[in-house]
Design a protein around this motif. Structure first.
Motif, PDB file in Angstrom:
ATOM      1  N   ARG A 124       0.846  -1.210   0.000  1.00  0.00           N
ATOM      2  CA  ARG A 124       0.000   0.000   0.000  1.00  0.00           C
ATOM      3  C   ARG A 124       0.877   1.255   0.000  1.00  0.00           C
ATOM      4  NH1 ARG A 124      -2.949  -3.095   3.584  1.00  0.00           N
ATOM      5  NH2 ARG A 124      -2.088  -2.020   5.390  1.00  0.00           N
ATOM      6  N   CYS A 125       1.910   1.233   0.810  1.00  0.00           N
ATOM      7  CA  CYS A 125       2.824   2.378   0.904  1.00  0.00           C
ATOM      8  C   CYS A 125       3.479   2.664  -0.449  1.00  0.00           C
ATOM      9  CB  CYS A 125       3.890   2.087   1.967  1.00  0.00           C
ATOM     10  SG  CYS A 125       5.255   3.254   2.017  1.00  0.00           S
ATOM     11  N   TYR A 126       4.012   1.631  -1.079  1.00  0.00           N
ATOM     12  CA  TYR A 126       4.743   1.820  -2.336  1.00  0.00           C
ATOM     13  C   TYR A 126       3.812   2.276  -3.456  1.00  0.00           C
ATOM     14  CZ  TYR A 126       8.185  -0.852   0.325  1.00  0.00           C
ATOM     15  OH  TYR A 126       9.041  -1.300   1.295  1.00  0.00           O
ATOM     16  N   HIS A 127       2.612   1.737  -3.479  1.00  0.00           N
ATOM     17  CA  HIS A 127       1.636   2.190  -4.482  1.00  0.00           C
ATOM     18  C   HIS A 127       1.289   3.656  -4.246  1.00  0.00           C
ATOM     19  CE1 HIS A 127       0.524  -1.515  -6.716  1.00  0.00           C
ATOM     20  NE2 HIS A 127       1.051  -2.081  -5.647  1.00  0.00           N
ATOM     21  N   ALA A 128       1.093   4.037  -2.989  1.00  0.00           N
ATOM     22  CA  ALA A 128       0.773   5.433  -2.671  1.00  0.00           C
ATOM     23  C   ALA A 128       1.919   6.375  -3.029  1.00  0.00           C
ATOM     24  CB  ALA A 128       0.425   5.568  -1.182  1.00  0.00           C
ATOM     25  N   ALA A 129       3.140   5.853  -3.033  1.00  0.00           N
ATOM     26  CA  ALA A 129       4.305   6.670  -3.379  1.00  0.00           C
ATOM     27  C   ALA A 129       4.578   6.686  -4.885  1.00  0.00           C
ATOM     28  CB  ALA A 129       5.539   6.167  -2.633  1.00  0.00           C
ATOM     29  N   GLY A 130       3.723   6.023  -5.679  1.00  0.00           N
ATOM     30  CA  GLY A 130       3.844   6.106  -7.127  1.00  0.00           C
ATOM     31  C   GLY A 130       4.533   4.929  -7.801  1.00  0.00           C
ATOM     32  N   PHE A 131       4.768   3.840  -7.096  1.00  0.00           N
ATOM     33  CA  PHE A 131       5.378   2.656  -7.699  1.00  0.00           C
ATOM     34  C   PHE A 131       4.290   1.731  -8.228  1.00  0.00           C
ATOM     35  CE2 PHE A 131       8.995   4.262  -5.555  1.00  0.00           C
ATOM     36  CZ  PHE A 131      10.115   3.686  -6.142  1.00  0.00           C
TER      37      PHE A 131
END
Length: 157
Positions: A124-131
């Motif tokens: 979830r974190c990485y998706h929210a950061a644009g990955f």
């Protein structure tokens, strides 16, 4: 929050954050629990590795590494971990974005990271950061050389 190069006192702090062998496996893929400060310090000496901490005031709240590969002209964000008391407040996302900016500033446009598929908070974190996930064929190719399968993500996909 400010991203700073990791210093000599940080390995002991970071090594104390994982609370279980399972958490260590998700963080850095090691069987060692607890992870020793010596192990974290040794990572920082590896070729192409730049270790950073995210600080909030006087407190270290996160740790991560940039693995810079000039030969492949790519960078990987690795061994990302947030202090237990700082989780759930967007610290991980701030760490990922700061490390990504560092990779881009160092001249790398292709920036990746890998995460275990069962690590839902990190995903979830990485998706929210644009990955975003790499192509399935590329993920299969990269996982062939790994001891366990990962979800491979690329910045800006």
């Amino acid at each position: 929050m400010e991203l700073l190069p990791a210093g000599p006192g940080h390995p002991a702090v970071v090594a104390g954050w994982p609370a279980s062998a399972a958490e260590v496996a998700l963080w850095c893929g090691r069987d060692e629990f607890p992870v020793s400060a010596r192990t974290v310090a040794a990572w920082q000496q590896e070729d192409g590795v730049r270790a950073f901490v995210l600080v909030e005031g006087e407190r270290t709240v996160a740790y991560g590494e940039l693995w810079l590969d000039d030969e492949e002209d790519e960078a990987e964000l690795a061994r990302l971990v947030v202090a237990p008391e700082a989780r759930g407040r967007g610290v991980g996302r701030a760490l990922v974005r700061a490390l990504l900016a560092g990779a881009v500033d160092a001249g790398f446009d292709d920036v990746f990271l890998r995460v275990r598929p069962e690590n839902a908070p990190a995903l979830r974190c990485y998706h929210a950061a644009g990955f975003r996930p790499v192509a399935p064929g590329l993920a299969r190719e990269w996982n062939a050389a790994q001891p366990v399968d990962h979800v491979w993500l690329r910045a800006g996909e």
